[in-house]
Design an enzyme around this catalytic site. Structure first.
Site, PDB file in Angstrom:
ATOM      1  N   TYR A 123      -8.671  80.720  12.400  1.00  0.00           N
ATOM      2  CA  TYR A 123     -10.108  80.906  12.619  1.00  0.00           C
ATOM      3  C   TYR A 123     -10.368  82.180  13.411  1.00  0.00           C
ATOM      4  O   TYR A 123      -9.470  82.739  14.032  1.00  0.00           O
ATOM      5  CB  TYR A 123     -10.719  79.696  13.325  1.00  0.00           C
ATOM      6  CG  TYR A 123     -10.503  79.652  14.818  1.00  0.00           C
ATOM      7  CD1 TYR A 123     -11.510  80.048  15.704  1.00  0.00           C
ATOM      8  CD2 TYR A 123      -9.292  79.207  15.356  1.00  0.00           C
ATOM      9  CE1 TYR A 123     -11.318  80.010  17.071  1.00  0.00           C
ATOM     10  CE2 TYR A 123      -9.089  79.166  16.726  1.00  0.00           C
ATOM     11  CZ  TYR A 123     -10.094  79.566  17.575  1.00  0.00           C
ATOM     12  OH  TYR A 123      -9.891  79.527  18.935  1.00  0.00           O
ATOM     13  N   LYS A 133      -4.047  82.825  15.801  1.00  0.00           N
ATOM     14  CA  LYS A 133      -5.295  82.121  16.132  1.00  0.00           C
ATOM     15  C   LYS A 133      -5.446  80.896  15.230  1.00  0.00           C
ATOM     16  O   LYS A 133      -6.294  80.829  14.342  1.00  0.00           O
ATOM     17  CB  LYS A 133      -6.500  83.057  16.026  1.00  0.00           C
ATOM     18  CG  LYS A 133      -7.715  82.567  16.827  1.00  0.00           C
ATOM     19  CD  LYS A 133      -8.749  83.661  16.934  1.00  0.00           C
ATOM     20  CE  LYS A 133     -10.008  83.195  17.650  1.00  0.00           C
ATOM     21  NZ  LYS A 133      -9.782  82.878  19.066  1.00  0.00           N
ATOM     22  N   GLU A 151      -3.196  82.699  29.998  1.00  0.00           N
ATOM     23  CA  GLU A 151      -4.544  83.110  29.597  1.00  0.00           C
ATOM     24  C   GLU A 151      -5.485  81.951  29.824  1.00  0.00           C
ATOM     25  O   GLU A 151      -5.075  80.865  30.247  1.00  0.00           O
ATOM     26  CB  GLU A 151      -4.564  83.543  28.121  1.00  0.00           C
ATOM     27  CG  GLU A 151      -4.078  82.486  27.151  1.00  0.00           C
ATOM     28  CD  GLU A 151      -3.885  83.023  25.737  1.00  0.00           C
ATOM     29  OE1 GLU A 151      -4.484  84.050  25.390  1.00  0.00           O
ATOM     30  OE2 GLU A 151      -3.130  82.384  24.978  1.00  0.00           O
ATOM     31  N   LEU A 161      -2.903  85.256  22.959  1.00  0.00           N
ATOM     32  CA  LEU A 161      -3.686  85.777  21.847  1.00  0.00           C
ATOM     33  C   LEU A 161      -4.098  87.221  22.150  1.00  0.00           C
ATOM     34  O   LEU A 161      -4.547  87.510  23.261  1.00  0.00           O
ATOM     35  CB  LEU A 161      -4.942  84.926  21.650  1.00  0.00           C
ATOM     36  CG  LEU A 161      -5.812  85.301  20.444  1.00  0.00           C
ATOM     37  CD1 LEU A 161      -5.132  84.873  19.156  1.00  0.00           C
ATOM     38  CD2 LEU A 161      -7.186  84.661  20.562  1.00  0.00           C
TER      39      LEU A 161
END
Length: 285
Positions: free
Chosen positions: A33, A147, A179, A203
């Site tokens: 996504y 992702k 993160e 990411l």
């Protein structure tokens, strides 16, 4: 009037939008996504998001039968049909629908779903007050650079944050902040921005890339390295970046006050520059 969404070539009222119960995105989380921001009716960094989409799909060997130009056109049509001035466009592509079996099915068409969400990005309350962050163990898989739609660990982290009176969770592994649950984590020391290197563990954030693209204009330097939770608690400032938070100041981590409990000048300046960039139709390659 309901939202118009896109499903496999058709623009439909959201109540009529359907995918198969055998879709591998639903059964296996076999999909990717992206979320692109819209500010002033303009897409922000959409091409960079689509480049990351291509990379993620390549990593899981999911072929995309749509060109970037076709995907951008769908984004723009959804903005038009939904009169979207500010918000986001969610895109999800799965390997498609087939009888349940773990190996990749043959001769199956990918499923593409896209929809808009109207949201207040520019004048979000957290930009004025700062947001609270809590830390939680990083329980995700090893390929966080992809992702993937497998988001159970971030969902649990976000719920933990909500129940703790915070707006975001920072994921910690071996004492090091990886993160945010849905963002890139940053700390500030003097005029230096610090965020960890890109790898399979994080990411590659598109808003992170945009912030680094205007370092010279902002007057800050960048130190790409890991930082511990203890170091974050002692930082002069902290903030997060993402397509939906833009640049958002952090004023509390695990109940510990950051920058006297008020948004710091670094985060405020970076946010100001980013919003100006976005309003001009910011585009990253």
């Amino acid at each position: 009037m309901s939202r118009i969404v896109y499903v496999n070539g058709a623009y439909l009222p959201e109540e009529e939008a359907k995918i198969s119960v055998f879709d591998r995105g639903f059964i296996f989380g076999d999909g990717i996504y992206e979320v692109s921001a819209v500010i002033g009716g303009k897409l922000v960094d959409c091409e960079a998001h689509l480049a990351r989409l291509e990379r993620s799909c390549g990593e899981i060997r999911l072929g995309l039968p749509w060109s970037k130009a076709e995907l951008v056109a769908i984004h723009e049509e959804l903005i038009k049909r939904n009169n979207l001035d500010e918000g986001g466009i969610y895109l999800q592509v799965s390997r498609g629908a087939a009888d349940r079996d773990f190996p990749f099915p043959k001769d199956v068409q990918p499923t593409l779903v896209m929809f808009t969400q109207a949201r207040n990005f520019v004048n979000a309350p957290g930009a004025k007050t700062g947001i609270k962050v809590v830390s939680t163990p990083d329980l995700r898989w090893a390929r966080r650079d992809i992702k993937s739609v497998n988001l159970l660990a971030p969902v649990l982290a976000k719920q933990f944050a909500l129940e703790s009176g915070a707006q975001e969770a920072w994921l910690v592994e071996d004492g090091v902040v990886t993160e945010g649950a849905s963002s890139t984590a940053w700390i500030v020391k003097g005029k230096t921005l610090i965020s960890r290197p890109l790898s399979h563990k994080v990411l590659p954030g598109i808003t992170r890339k945009a912030v680094l693209a205007y370092l010279e204009e902002s007057g800050f330097s960048f130190e790409e390295r890991e930082f511990t939770l203890e170091e974050a608690l002692d930082a002069e400032e902290a903030f997060i970046t993402s397509a939906t938070s833009l640049v958002m100041p952090v004023t509390s981590i695990d109940g510990h006050t950051i920058h006297n409990g008020a948004p710091g000048p670094t985060a405020q300046r970076l946010r100001e520059i980013y919003i100006d960039y976005a309003r001009k139709g910011g585009v990253l390659g």
